[in-house]
Design an enzyme around this catalytic site. Structure first.
Site, PDB file in Angstrom:
ATOM      1  CG  MET A 163     -11.537   2.228   1.744  1.00 41.29           C
ATOM      2  SD  MET A 163     -10.025   2.482   2.676  1.00 41.29           S
ATOM      3  CE  MET A 163      -8.859   2.591   1.318  1.00 41.29           C
ATOM      4  CG  ASP A 190      -5.342   1.941   0.658  1.00 41.93           C
ATOM      5  OD1 ASP A 190      -4.198   1.799   1.131  1.00 41.93           O
ATOM      6  OD2 ASP A 190      -6.206   1.063   0.666  1.00 41.93           O
ATOM      7  CG  MET A 204      -9.173   6.547   1.413  1.00 43.84           C
ATOM      8  SD  MET A 204      -8.171   6.923   2.856  1.00 43.84           S
ATOM      9  CE  MET A 204      -7.438   5.308   3.137  1.00 43.84           C
ATOM     10  CG  HIS A 222      -3.835  -2.208  -1.134  1.00 41.45           C
ATOM     11  ND1 HIS A 222      -4.826  -3.154  -1.288  1.00 41.45           N
ATOM     12  CD2 HIS A 222      -4.350  -1.282  -0.290  1.00 41.45           C
ATOM     13  CE1 HIS A 222      -5.868  -2.807  -0.574  1.00 41.45           C
ATOM     14  NE2 HIS A 222      -5.619  -1.685   0.044  1.00 41.45           N
ATOM     15  CG  MET A 263     -11.411  -3.009   5.750  1.00 47.52           C
ATOM     16  SD  MET A 263      -9.959  -2.636   4.785  1.00 47.52           S
ATOM     17  CE  MET A 263      -9.191  -1.368   5.782  1.00 47.52           C
ATOM     18  CG  ASP A 268      -6.191  -2.884   3.707  1.00 47.20           C
ATOM     19  OD1 ASP A 268      -6.874  -2.344   2.829  1.00 47.20           O
ATOM     20  OD2 ASP A 268      -5.160  -2.378   4.189  1.00 47.20           O
ATOM     21  CB  SER A 312      -0.889   0.024   1.253  1.00 45.48           C
ATOM     22  OG  SER A 312      -1.421   1.330   1.425  1.00 45.48           O
ATOM     23  CG  HIS A 334      -9.247  -0.907  -0.362  1.00 44.28           C
ATOM     24  ND1 HIS A 334      -8.632  -0.792   0.870  1.00 44.28           N
ATOM     25  CD2 HIS A 334     -10.569  -1.066  -0.107  1.00 44.28           C
ATOM     26  CE1 HIS A 334      -9.558  -0.873   1.821  1.00 44.28           C
ATOM     27  NE2 HIS A 334     -10.739  -1.036   1.251  1.00 44.28           N
TER      28      HIS A 334
HETATM   29  C1  DX5 Z   1      -6.564   1.901   5.376  1.00 44.32           C
HETATM   30  C2  DX5 Z   1      -6.021   1.274   4.123  1.00 44.32           C
HETATM   31  C3  DX5 Z   1      -4.845   0.360   4.347  1.00 44.32           C
HETATM   32  C4  DX5 Z   1      -3.656   1.006   4.809  1.00 44.32           C
HETATM   33  C5  DX5 Z   1      -2.679  -0.032   5.298  1.00 44.32           C
HETATM   34  O1  DX5 Z   1      -7.894   2.317   5.170  1.00 44.32           O
HETATM   35  O2  DX5 Z   1      -6.985   0.476   3.531  1.00 44.32           O
HETATM   36  O3  DX5 Z   1      -4.499  -0.255   3.103  1.00 44.32           O
HETATM   37  O4  DX5 Z   1      -3.052   1.756   3.807  1.00 44.32           O
HETATM   38  O5  DX5 Z   1      -1.862   0.688   6.065  1.00 44.32           O
HETATM   39  P1  DX5 Z   1      -0.882   0.093   7.138  1.00 44.32           P
HETATM   40  O6  DX5 Z   1      -0.255  -1.125   6.513  1.00 44.32           O
HETATM   41  O7  DX5 Z   1       0.076   1.237   7.314  1.00 44.32           O
HETATM   42  O8  DX5 Z   1      -1.698  -0.221   8.342  1.00 44.32           O
HETATM   43 ZN    ZN Z   2      -6.526  -0.682   1.598  1.00 42.18          ZN
END
Ligand code: DX5
Ligand code: ZN
Length: 210
Positions: free
Chosen positions: A65, A32, A34, A30, A134, A172, A6, A63
């Site tokens: 969100m 993310d 948002m 990955h 998650m 994740d 990520s 991913h």
């Molecule tokens: C949080 C993300 C994760 C995050 C993982 O909402 O979905 O993918 O980036 O971060 P770490 O590995 O730093 O917990």
């Molecule tokens: Zn993620």
């Protein structure tokens, strides 16, 4: 088990410098996404995904969100996603969104937040290519691993075996060299961000996970 790296917590001006030294050490990246509505954070969009796709040859594990994933599937397909995973808690019809992703010929994943159970998604399991559990409240990197995700991963593993389903099991949030030991026997993938990319020696930490 493979790591899906990520990039959420990197310095976005220097993504290439973060990734170049470890480019041969991971296969999945990955992404993310948002929207500031579904989660209280705004990260980046399909333009950045498209720019990355031009530069690196990885499996793009996107991913979403976001509150209305169905409205952005085409853009994330065009940007180069290989997997598009959205949240069953989002404001969309889950089966229609899975079918929409598949209609572009790419793989569909569903993700569940910590308060959503595996029972809540049983009816979707025959339809998906990935389930993303998650292990933190979505929205931020660097959070603490939540232990209640362990049983979910185990039950997804058992359900897949019993019913001959074909989804990949991914987790994740808060994954590091310690927490991975609770779940690695039941996983195909594990997302890790800050433990690798914000470490003094990313290569070393990535190796500890693989
Ligand atoms: C949080 C993300 C994760 C995050 C993982 O909402 O979905 O993918 O980036 O971060 P770490 O590995 O730093 O917990
Ligand atoms: Zn993620």
């Amino acid at each position: 088990m493979k790591v899906s790296l990520s990039i959420l917590t990197v310095d976005y001006f220097n993504i290439e410098n973060h990734l170049t030294p470890i480019l041969d050490d991971f296969e999945y990246i990955h992404l993310d996404i948002m929207d500031g509505e579904f989660v209280p954070n705004i990260s980046f969009g399909y333009s950045l995904v498209g720019s990355l796709k031009k530069k690196i040859n990885k499996v793009f594990d996107t991913h979403l969100m976001i509150k209305h994933p169905q409205n952005y599937i085409e853009q994330f397909v065009k940007a180069g996603s290989d997997y598009i995973t959205f949240h069953v808690e989002a404001d969309c019809d889950v089966i229609e969104t899975i079918n929409l992703i598949h209609s572009y010929g790419i793989k569909a994943g569903i993700s569940i937040k910590p308060n959503t159970t595996v029972e809540d998604i049983q009816k979707y399991l025959p339809l998906v290519d990935m389930v993303l559990v998650m292990s933190v409240e979505p929205g931020f990197g660097g959070q603490k691993f939540m232990m209640n995700s362990i049983d979910k991963v185990k039950s997804l593993y058992d359900l897949r075996k019993k019913n001959n389903y074909s989804y990949l099991i991914n987790i994740d949030g808060g994954i590091n060299a310690d927490t991975i030991n609770h779940v690695k026997d039941y996983l195909d993938l594990a997302v890790s961000g800050s433990y690798v990319l914000n470490a003094p020696n990313p290569k070393e930490n990535l190796k500890k996970l693989s």
